[in-house]
Design a protein around this motif. Sequence first.
Motif, PDB file in Angstrom:
ATOM      1  N   GLY A 144       0.809  -1.228   0.000  1.00  0.00           N
ATOM      2  CA  GLY A 144       0.000   0.000   0.000  1.00  0.00           C
ATOM      3  C   GLY A 144       0.833   1.264   0.000  1.00  0.00           C
ATOM      4  N   GLY A 145       2.155   1.128   0.001  1.00  0.00           N
ATOM      5  CA  GLY A 145       3.024   2.301   0.131  1.00  0.00           C
ATOM      6  C   GLY A 145       3.456   2.900  -1.190  1.00  0.00           C
ATOM      7  N   ARG A 146       3.744   4.189  -1.171  1.00  0.00           N
ATOM      8  CA  ARG A 146       4.357   4.918  -2.287  1.00  0.00           C
ATOM      9  C   ARG A 146       5.389   5.849  -1.654  1.00  0.00           C
ATOM     10  NH1 ARG A 146       1.381   1.670  -3.705  1.00  0.00           N
ATOM     11  NH2 ARG A 146      -0.426   1.771  -5.104  1.00  0.00           N
ATOM     12  N   ILE A 147       6.463   6.159  -2.389  1.00  0.00           N
ATOM     13  CA  ILE A 147       7.408   7.125  -1.832  1.00  0.00           C
ATOM     14  C   ILE A 147       6.985   8.510  -2.314  1.00  0.00           C
ATOM     15  CG2 ILE A 147       9.818   7.790  -1.563  1.00  0.00           C
ATOM     16  CD1 ILE A 147       9.109   5.026  -0.333  1.00  0.00           C
ATOM     17  N   ALA A 163       1.063   6.223   6.140  1.00  0.00           N
ATOM     18  CA  ALA A 163       2.429   6.597   6.546  1.00  0.00           C
ATOM     19  C   ALA A 163       3.222   5.335   6.911  1.00  0.00           C
ATOM     20  CB  ALA A 163       2.385   7.563   7.723  1.00  0.00           C
ATOM     21  N   TYR A 164       2.559   4.394   7.564  1.00  0.00           N
ATOM     22  CA  TYR A 164       3.217   3.120   7.905  1.00  0.00           C
ATOM     23  C   TYR A 164       3.575   2.356   6.626  1.00  0.00           C
ATOM     24  CZ  TYR A 164       3.907  -1.605   9.773  1.00  0.00           C
ATOM     25  OH  TYR A 164       4.427  -2.847  10.084  1.00  0.00           O
ATOM     26  N   CYS A 165       2.600   2.280   5.706  1.00  0.00           N
ATOM     27  CA  CYS A 165       2.845   1.563   4.439  1.00  0.00           C
ATOM     28  C   CYS A 165       4.023   2.178   3.676  1.00  0.00           C
ATOM     29  CB  CYS A 165       1.598   1.610   3.550  1.00  0.00           C
ATOM     30  SG  CYS A 165       0.181   0.736   4.235  1.00  0.00           S
ATOM     31  N   HIS A 166       4.069   3.513   3.618  1.00  0.00           N
ATOM     32  CA  HIS A 166       5.172   4.178   2.908  1.00  0.00           C
ATOM     33  C   HIS A 166       6.520   3.786   3.527  1.00  0.00           C
ATOM     34  CE1 HIS A 166       1.959   6.311   1.106  1.00  0.00           C
ATOM     35  NE2 HIS A 166       1.906   7.358   1.892  1.00  0.00           N
ATOM     36  N   SER A 167       6.550   3.763   4.865  1.00  0.00           N
ATOM     37  CA  SER A 167       7.826   3.473   5.538  1.00  0.00           C
ATOM     38  C   SER A 167       8.251   2.020   5.292  1.00  0.00           C
ATOM     39  CB  SER A 167       7.721   3.753   7.039  1.00  0.00           C
ATOM     40  OG  SER A 167       6.924   2.770   7.689  1.00  0.00           O
TER      41      SER A 167
END
Length: 280
Positions: A144-147, A163-167
């Motif tokens: 689910g993350g993107r930078i 925010a957790y997914c991005h990290s």
Amino acid sequence: MDGKVAVITGANTGIGKEAARELARRGARVIVACRDIAKAEAAAREIRAETDNQEVIVKKLDLADTRSIREFANSFLAEEKELHILINNAGVMLCPYSKTADGFEMHLGVNHLGHFLLTFLLLERLKQSAPSRIVNVSSLAHHGGRIRFHDLNGEKSYNRGLAYCHSKLANVLFTRELARRLQGTKVTANSLHPGSVHSELVRHSFVMTWLWKIFSFFLKTPWEGAQTSVYCAVAEELESVTGQYFSDCQPAYVSPWGRDDETAKKLWNVSCELLGIQWD
Ligand SMILES: NC(=O)C1=CN([C@@H]2O[C@H](COP(=O)(O)OP(=O)(O)OC[C@H]3O[C@@H](n4cnc5c(N)ncnc54)[C@H](OP(=O)(O)O)[C@@H]3O)[C@@H](O)[C@H]2O)C=CC1
Ligand SMILES: CC1=C(/C=C/C(C)=C/C=C/C(C)=C/C=O)C(C)(C)CCC1
């Protein structure tokens, strides 16, 4: 693992504590790197008593403060002549918006940037002690993350789940770029998803805390959750395997964003800039 030295971050509870227990059981000297010395001492005492391994050492490390990370590294390098295993395990999830001592958004700051700096500071020791391994505890949540390079600190918009997914995506990309740069050094870097584990990770969310209690039967125990970390740290068949992502002690599917080498390189450079370090 007699004669091997391991550092495990966030080893006072949950998955990290169980990984520390397993490495201690196998005879390694284990440095329990934690922000709360009292909790860490209690965990270390328990592990020493249970494994009969007295070489379980507590050291202060707060990943939300680069000064603490540097102090940890200086003290470690002064006292320990070898480092064979670094497990970047500590993590926070679902934090209300907050920043680290250096002004980084908490998830990115602790989960990614803190471990990025720690790895940078310990890398020479890992190289000198090779063959050695870096194990980064990421998550399925990396899907689910993107930078978000335009808003890394979540100042324009913030969602604590994302925010957790991005990290956690940052953990996967860091591992990938690190492994590429470490080719030929006999230092490997792999990342992993530990499974859905009944730990304190959900502590910042009232709803998740209750879900975790109600459905605990469907979750892994922390010991089960630690198995993929231990596998990545010790399995003989992984001696030269690097840049991979594991789940349930097997290679697992990485999101397309987690396989993007350009993003990995860019994240590397931006992380160096934010931390004020030069890492070529
Ligand atoms: N549990 C799960 O279902 C999943 C967990 N993971 C990952 O597994 C890893 C371990 O999590 P888990 O054991 O479940 O969670 P826990 O909350 O039980 O343990 C997290 C550990 O990280 C430490 N920590 C948090 N912030 C800092 C900091 N600023 N400096 C140093 N240490 C810190 C905690 O210390 P303290 O006790 O003092 O707060 C604790 O020791 C994390 O990276 C998490 O993202 C991934 C997927 C699923
Ligand atoms: C579907 C479902 C559940 C699964 C939750 C999952 C899969 C959570 C994953 C969390 C991760 C990956 C956290 C850290 O990185 C519960 C809550 C057990 C309740 C029953 C329904």
